[in-house]
Design a protein around this motif. Structure first.
Motif, PDB file in Angstrom:
ATOM      1  N   THR A  23       0.818  -1.212   0.000  1.00  0.00           N
ATOM      2  CA  THR A  23       0.000   0.000   0.000  1.00  0.00           C
ATOM      3  C   THR A  23       0.851   1.261   0.000  1.00  0.00           C
ATOM      4  O   THR A  23       0.337   2.362  -0.092  1.00  0.00           O
ATOM      5  N   CYS A  24       2.170   1.113   0.138  1.00  0.00           N
ATOM      6  CA  CYS A  24       3.041   2.278   0.210  1.00  0.00           C
ATOM      7  C   CYS A  24       3.614   2.630  -1.155  1.00  0.00           C
ATOM      8  O   CYS A  24       3.748   1.777  -2.027  1.00  0.00           O
ATOM      9  N   ASN A  28      10.829   1.155  -2.887  1.00  0.00           N
ATOM     10  CA  ASN A  28      12.275   1.265  -3.061  1.00  0.00           C
ATOM     11  C   ASN A  28      12.819  -0.054  -3.586  1.00  0.00           C
ATOM     12  O   ASN A  28      13.058  -0.984  -2.831  1.00  0.00           O
ATOM     13  N   LYS A  29      13.005  -0.147  -4.889  1.00  0.00           N
ATOM     14  CA  LYS A  29      13.415  -1.404  -5.500  1.00  0.00           C
ATOM     15  C   LYS A  29      14.871  -1.763  -5.221  1.00  0.00           C
ATOM     16  O   LYS A  29      15.307  -2.874  -5.484  1.00  0.00           O
ATOM     17  N   THR A  30      15.631  -0.821  -4.673  1.00  0.00           N
ATOM     18  CA  THR A  30      17.046  -1.102  -4.398  1.00  0.00           C
ATOM     19  C   THR A  30      17.298  -1.420  -2.930  1.00  0.00           C
ATOM     20  O   THR A  30      18.429  -1.609  -2.525  1.00  0.00           O
ATOM     21  N   ARG A  31      16.257  -1.504  -2.131  1.00  0.00           N
ATOM     22  CA  ARG A  31      16.437  -1.737  -0.699  1.00  0.00           C
ATOM     23  C   ARG A  31      16.942  -3.151  -0.430  1.00  0.00           C
ATOM     24  O   ARG A  31      16.671  -4.078  -1.198  1.00  0.00           O
ATOM     25  N   MET A  47      13.008  -1.966   8.932  1.00  0.00           N
ATOM     26  CA  MET A  47      12.386  -0.723   9.361  1.00  0.00           C
ATOM     27  C   MET A  47      11.754  -0.038   8.157  1.00  0.00           C
ATOM     28  O   MET A  47      12.234  -0.190   7.030  1.00  0.00           O
ATOM     29  N   THR A  48      10.691   0.708   8.394  1.00  0.00           N
ATOM     30  CA  THR A  48      10.151   1.564   7.349  1.00  0.00           C
ATOM     31  C   THR A  48      11.024   2.815   7.279  1.00  0.00           C
ATOM     32  O   THR A  48      11.837   3.067   8.165  1.00  0.00           O
ATOM     33  N   GLY A  60       5.464  -3.175   3.202  1.00  0.00           N
ATOM     34  CA  GLY A  60       5.945  -3.641   1.903  1.00  0.00           C
ATOM     35  C   GLY A  60       7.064  -2.793   1.327  1.00  0.00           C
ATOM     36  O   GLY A  60       7.688  -3.185   0.343  1.00  0.00           O
ATOM     37  N   CYS A  61       7.294  -1.623   1.910  1.00  0.00           N
ATOM     38  CA  CYS A  61       8.384  -0.761   1.451  1.00  0.00           C
ATOM     39  C   CYS A  61       9.478  -0.644   2.500  1.00  0.00           C
ATOM     40  O   CYS A  61      10.270   0.303   2.481  1.00  0.00           O
ATOM     41  N   ALA A  62       9.526  -1.592   3.417  1.00  0.00           N
ATOM     42  CA  ALA A  62      10.556  -1.569   4.450  1.00  0.00           C
ATOM     43  C   ALA A  62      11.905  -1.980   3.874  1.00  0.00           C
ATOM     44  O   ALA A  62      11.980  -2.582   2.805  1.00  0.00           O
ATOM     45  N   GLY A  63      12.967  -1.653   4.585  1.00  0.00           N
ATOM     46  CA  GLY A  63      14.308  -2.051   4.196  1.00  0.00           C
ATOM     47  C   GLY A  63      15.084  -2.486   5.420  1.00  0.00           C
ATOM     48  O   GLY A  63      14.616  -2.321   6.552  1.00  0.00           O
ATOM     49  N   VAL A  64      16.252  -3.047   5.217  1.00  0.00           N
ATOM     50  CA  VAL A  64      17.061  -3.553   6.324  1.00  0.00           C
ATOM     51  C   VAL A  64      18.065  -2.504   6.789  1.00  0.00           C
ATOM     52  O   VAL A  64      18.744  -1.871   5.974  1.00  0.00           O
ATOM     53  N   TYR A  65      18.137  -2.337   8.107  1.00  0.00           N
ATOM     54  CA  TYR A  65      19.094  -1.427   8.736  1.00  0.00           C
ATOM     55  C   TYR A  65      19.897  -2.234   9.758  1.00  0.00           C
ATOM     56  O   TYR A  65      19.344  -3.083  10.471  1.00  0.00           O
TER      57      TYR A  65
END
Length: 253
Positions: A23-24, A28-31, A47-48, A60-65
């Motif tokens: 839904t976001c 970010n396709k490079t995350r 994390m978002t 669905g748009c989260a990435g790893v930190y």
């Protein structure tokens, strides 16, 4: 006939819905989408993005930190976001639980948060078959557990609305043993429950790096229900008010 045709089309489309709808925007396709846990001081979780609120609709748009060593193309964890970490590993899973300062990442201090895992999304935890993770700004808690089997015994991905303490039992405390502090940007202290004692395991370590805020007011339970992937709390006072209104209406007849 039309209804039957529609049902057939829905059934045919079902296999394509392998993941939860995103839904976001923008995505970010490079995350990085590979989590990992090496120790209390070296782990990477989801994390978002900065200031993206609330968490649940944007999973669905989260990435790893990464807290500590950055790996797998992830981003470094924001400085001051992680306040404490509690590491535990046994024969079937490894986990890290602890406290955050959600104000560092401009998260909504009233947001109950969301869950990112390998069941609803194409995310993974390096070296493990399944994982589940949550970020909860309202209580300043986070948790991630990676499991050796793809089932709901240790990594239960079907109870996301119940919060970290139920999905991943463990320690949610600062280094001095106190509960995670309320968000620094919260004007009214949270009333979420104090977490239970930790799970048993073969290795536990705790580290922390202090943070500002006031201690949360102890509650009696998570009292949660599903709400578009998030959680909503129901208070005893609210239930009592509803019962009182119902009795008053009944007496008027």
């Amino acid at each position: 006939m039309l209804i039957k045709t529609l049902l057939v089309l829905v059934a045919m489309a079902a296999p394509a819905l392998a993941y939860e709808p995103v839904t976001c925007t923008p995505i970010n396709k490079t995350r990085s989408i590979i989590a990992s846990i090496d120790s209390a001081d070296n782990f990477c979780t989801f994390m978002t993005g900065y200031g993206v609120n609330p968490v649940a609709p944007n999973e669905g748009c989260a990435g790893v930190y990464c807290h500590g060593t950055v790996k797998n193309g992830a981003q470094p964890m924001p400085k001051g976001y992680i306040l404490s970490t509690n590491y535990l590993k046994n024969a079937t899973y490894v986990q890290v639980t602890g406290c955050i300062d959600s104000s560092v990442w401009a998260q909504d201090p009233l947001d109950d948060g969301g869950q990112m895992d390998s069941h609803g999304w194409p995310y993974s935890c390096q070296g493990w078959a399944k994982f589940v993770s949550l970020i909860e700004p309202a209580t300043n808690t986070f948790c991630i557990r990676c499991c050796d089997k793809d089932n709901n015994v240790d990594c239960n991905t079907s109870i996301s609305t119940k919060g970290c303490w139920n999905v991943i039992p463990g320690q949610y405390t600062m280094a001095d043993g106190t509960a995670c502090k309320a968000p620094a940007n919260m004007t009214t202290p949270t009333t979420s429950a104090i977490p239970p004692t930790s799970s048993s395991g073969t290795s536990v370590s705790i580290s922390a790096s202090g943070g500002a805020g006031t201690s949360p007011t102890p509650g009696t339970g998570s009292g949660t229900g599903a709400n578009a992937g998030g959680r909503v709390s129901v208070s005893v006072e609210m239930v009592g008010a509803v019962v009182a209104v119902a009795l008053a209406l009944a007496a008027s007849f």
